[in-house]
Design a protein around this motif. Structure first.
Motif, PDB file in Angstrom:
ATOM      1  N   HIS A   1      13.846  15.655  -2.625  1.00  0.00           N
ATOM      2  CA  HIS A   1      14.509  15.409  -3.982  1.00  0.00           C
ATOM      3  C   HIS A   1      13.998  16.889  -5.060  1.00  0.00           C
ATOM      4  N   PRO A   2      14.737  17.922  -4.733  1.00  0.00           N
ATOM      5  CA  PRO A   2      14.395  19.086  -5.366  1.00  0.00           C
ATOM      6  C   PRO A   2      14.130  19.606  -6.966  1.00  0.00           C
TER       7      PRO A   2
ATOM      8  N   VAL B   1      21.813   8.200 -11.136  1.00  0.00           N
ATOM      9  CA  VAL B   1      22.243   8.069  -9.566  1.00  0.00           C
ATOM     10  C   VAL B   1      21.423   7.395  -8.553  1.00  0.00           C
ATOM     11  N   ASN B   2      21.849   7.278  -8.052  1.00  0.00           N
ATOM     12  CA  ASN B   2      20.442   5.983  -6.320  1.00  0.00           C
ATOM     13  C   ASN B   2      20.207   7.572  -5.915  1.00  0.00           C
TER      14      ASN B   2
ATOM     15  N   ASN C   1      21.775  25.390 -10.627  1.00  0.00           N
ATOM     16  CA  ASN C   1      22.345  26.589 -10.924  1.00  0.00           C
ATOM     17  C   ASN C   1      22.725  26.637 -12.102  1.00  0.00           C
ATOM     18  N   GLU C   2      23.028  25.798 -13.347  1.00  0.00           N
ATOM     19  CA  GLU C   2      22.813  25.658 -15.049  1.00  0.00           C
ATOM     20  C   GLU C   2      21.798  26.195 -16.107  1.00  0.00           C
TER      21      GLU C   2
ATOM     22  N   LEU D   1      23.894  17.327  -4.850  1.00  0.00           N
ATOM     23  CA  LEU D   1      24.614  17.689  -5.811  1.00  0.00           C
ATOM     24  C   LEU D   1      24.502  17.967  -7.135  1.00  0.00           C
ATOM     25  N   ILE D   2      23.796  17.248  -7.501  1.00  0.00           N
ATOM     26  CA  ILE D   2      23.658  16.948  -9.367  1.00  0.00           C
ATOM     27  C   ILE D   2      22.207  18.030  -9.542  1.00  0.00           C
ATOM     28  N   SER D   3      21.591  17.963  -8.162  1.00  0.00           N
ATOM     29  CA  SER D   3      20.104  18.585  -8.559  1.00  0.00           C
ATOM     30  C   SER D   3      20.472  20.156  -8.148  1.00  0.00           C
TER      31      SER D   3
END
Length: 263
Positions: free
Chosen positions: A22-23, A126-127, A142-143, A135-137
Motif C-alpha cells: 500500500h505505497p 476505495v476498498n 505519476n500525477e 491502480l489509483i495509487s
C-alpha cells in the motif's frame, strides 16, 4: 472500506502507515477553523492538501498558506505542523519513502490538477487490498511527479522582535503599519529592525510584507473572490497595483497562476 473521516487533531498514524503493498495511504480529517496538528514527523513522505478550506503548513523557519488548488510535499522525516485557517477538509497522502516522487529534503508546492483531486477522493473511498486501490495509487504517484509549481513560501525569522512583527502581519496582512510604528511597539529603532530583516530574512520589511499579502491572495482567488476585492482586502491601492505586483513576482497574472489545471 472507505477512509474514516476524523474530526480531531490527535496524531495517531498506525493504521495508515504506507508499505510495499500500500505505497499510498490517505488520512481524512474534517476540522474547524483554528485547529492545530502539532509538530511531528514520520518515516514516509506526505502530501498535505485541503479539498475545502485553507491550511497553514510550517516547516522549520518557513510557512506556506495552502488553498484548495495547491498542496505541499513534505519529505520523509521532516518535522511539520499544520494549522487550519478556516473550516477545512484535510486530506493527507502518505507516500512510502522508497517511492517518493521527489528527491531531497525540501518541501515542494504542488498544483492540484482536476485529475489529482479526483484521485485523492477516489483513494479515500476505495476498498483496501483491491486492484482498484493499487491502480489509483500508481496514478497518484505519476500525477504527483508532474505537479510541481511555483512556491509562495514565507520565510520566518528567529529573532524575537522580528518574529512578533511577522506573526502579527500573517494574521493581519492588510495592515499598513510602518516599520517605524513597529519599532515603537517592540522597543527597537527602525534602523535596527531594517537591519534585522536584511540579516535574518534576506529582504526588506516591505518585500516580506508583500510576500505575506501574495500568499493570502491564494485562498481568496481560489474561492472566486474578484481581484478588485482581493486587492482591497490586502491593503493595495487598486486592483491594477495588486496585479502588477503579482505579475512582477510570478511572471503571470493572478487569474492565470491560480487557474485549475485540466487533465
Amino acid at each position: 472500506m472507505p477512509a474514516q473521516i476524523l474530526t480531531h487533531t490527535r496524531i495517531d498514524l498506525l493504521d495508515v502507515v504506507p508499505d510495499a503493498a500500500h505505497p499510498v495511504r490517505v488520512r481524512a480529517r474534517n476540522l474547524e477553523a483554528a485547529e492545530l496538528l502539532h509538530a511531528h514527523s514520520h518515516p514516509w513522505g506526505q502530501v498535505t492538501y485541503a479539498a475545502e478550506g485553507v491550511l497553514r503548513v510550517s516547516v522549520g523557519n518557513s510557512t506556506w498558506i495552502v488553498p484548495p488548488l495547491r498542496a505541499i510535499w513534505i519529505p520523509p522525516l521532516v518535522e511539520h505542523e499544520i494549522a487550519t485557517m478556516e473550516k477545512s477538509q484535510l486530506r493527507a497522502l502518505y507516500v512510502h519513502s522508497d517511492l517518493a516522487p521527489f528527491d531531497g529534503r525540501q518541501c515542494i508546492v504542488l498544483e492540484v490538477s482536476t485529475l489529482l483531486r479526483e484521485l485523492i477522493a477516489a483513494l479515500s473511498q476505495v476498498n483496501e487490498d483491491s486492484q482498484r486501490e493499487t491502480l489509483i495509487s500508481q496514478l497518484i504517484l505519476n500525477e504527483l511527479a508532474e505537479a510541481k509549481t511555483q512556491a509562495i513560501r514565507i520565510a520566518l525569522p528567529t529573532e524575537k522582535r522580528l518574529h512578533a512583527i511577522c506573526q502579527a502581519l500573517i494574521e493581519t496582512p492588510d495592515s499598513n503599519t510602518t516599520l517605524a510604528d513597529w519599532a515603537q511597539q517592540v522597543g527597537a529603532s527602525e534602523r535596527t529592525l531594517a537591519r534585522l530583516f536584511e540579516r535574518d530574512l534576506g529582504m526588506t520589511f516591505g518585500q516580506w510584507r508583500q510576500q505575506i499579502r501574495l500568499a493570502h491572495a491564494a485562498p481568496m482567488i481560489a474561492r472566486g473572490m474578484p481581484l478588485s476585492l482581493v486587492a482591497t482586502e490586502l491593503g493595495y491601492a487598486s486592483q491594477s497595483a495588486f496585479s502588477a505586483m503579482f505579475r512582477k513576482t510570478f511572471g503571470q497574472s493572478p487569474s492565470t497562476f491560480f487557474a485549475p489545471k485540466k487533465n
